[in-house]
Design a protein around this motif. Structure first.
Motif, short mmCIF file in Angstrom:
data_model
loop_
_atom_site.label_atom_id
_atom_site.label_comp_id
_atom_site.label_asym_id
_atom_site.label_seq_id
_atom_site.Cartn_x
_atom_site.Cartn_y
_atom_site.Cartn_z
N PHE A 37 0.86 -1.18 0.00
CA PHE A 37 0.00 0.00 0.00
C PHE A 37 0.90 1.23 0.00
CE2 PHE A 37 -4.27 -1.66 0.97
CZ PHE A 37 -3.95 -2.98 1.23
N GLN A 39 0.85 5.70 0.85
CA GLN A 39 0.12 6.85 1.37
C GLN A 39 0.92 8.11 1.11
OE1 GLN A 39 -1.04 6.56 5.50
NE2 GLN A 39 -2.68 8.05 5.19
N ARG A 45 -4.54 6.01 2.50
CA ARG A 45 -3.66 4.91 2.15
C ARG A 45 -4.35 4.08 1.06
NH1 ARG A 45 -0.58 1.78 6.91
NH2 ARG A 45 -0.32 4.00 7.40
N PHE A 47 -4.31 0.89 -2.02
CA PHE A 47 -3.79 -0.40 -2.44
C PHE A 47 -2.90 -0.23 -3.68
CE2 PHE A 47 -3.68 -4.85 -3.25
CZ PHE A 47 -3.84 -5.02 -4.62
N ALA A 96 2.20 -5.25 4.01
CA ALA A 96 1.19 -5.73 4.94
C ALA A 96 0.92 -7.21 4.69
CB ALA A 96 -0.09 -4.93 4.80
N GLN A 104 -8.57 -4.46 0.25
CA GLN A 104 -8.97 -3.49 1.26
C GLN A 104 -7.93 -3.45 2.38
OE1 GLN A 104 -10.83 -6.04 0.24
NE2 GLN A 104 -12.58 -5.13 -0.83
N ARG A 105 -7.56 -2.28 2.80
CA ARG A 105 -6.50 -2.17 3.81
C ARG A 105 -6.93 -2.75 5.15
NH1 ARG A 105 -6.29 4.38 4.89
NH2 ARG A 105 -8.43 4.60 5.63
N TYR A 108 -5.90 -6.33 6.28
CA TYR A 108 -4.51 -6.63 6.61
C TYR A 108 -4.24 -6.29 8.08
CZ TYR A 108 -3.61 -7.23 1.64
OH TYR A 108 -3.61 -7.68 0.35
N TRP A 111 1.31 -4.88 9.64
CA TRP A 111 1.88 -3.83 8.81
C TRP A 111 3.33 -3.58 9.18
CZ3 TRP A 111 -0.79 -1.13 4.99
CH2 TRP A 111 -2.16 -1.41 4.91
#
Length: 121
Positions: A37, A39, A45, A47, A96, A104-105, A108, A111
């Motif tokens: 990911f 940011q 953030r 994908f 992650a 989808q974050r 996960y 990290w």
């Protein structure tokens, strides 16, 4: 429990390449799907790419023609090869781990600390 450590970030000129690495540790690290990911300042953030233990992978449409994800299960390593970098790729990149190949974050639970990628114009 999985611990993740990213490396390989840095400053690169537009059009250049970088390869990010993610070292995973933990007894079952190689069985997890691994995601990347990023940011950027002031942005959500997002994908970038993910790869399952089997090698099946998913890469975001926005980078599909420039980024490649791969893994070495024997070494518990995951890589993100980034080519033809653009200034808009500037971000902190995170590795992650998930039990499934998802985009989808929130899928996960594990990290890394992130690695900065800066692309100058």
């Amino acid at each position: 429990q999985v611990q993740l450590v990213e490396s390989g970030g840095g400053l690169v000129q537009a059009g250049g390449s970088l390869r990010l690495s993610c070292a995973a540790s933990g007894r079952t690290a190689s069985s997890y799907a691994m995601g990347w990911f990023r940011q950027a300042p002031g942005k959500e953030r997002e994908f970038v790419a993910a790869i399952a233990w089997s090698g099946a992978n998913n890469v975001a449409d926005s980078v599909k023609d420039r980024f490649t994800v791969s893994r070495d299960n024997a070494k518990n390593m995951v890589y993100l090869q980034m080519n033809s970098l653009k200034p808009e790729d500037t971000a902190v990149y995170y590795c992650a781990a998930s039990s499934a190949l998802v985009v989808q974050r929130y899928g996960y639970p594990y990290w890394g600390q992130g690695t900065q990628v800066t692309v100058s114009s």
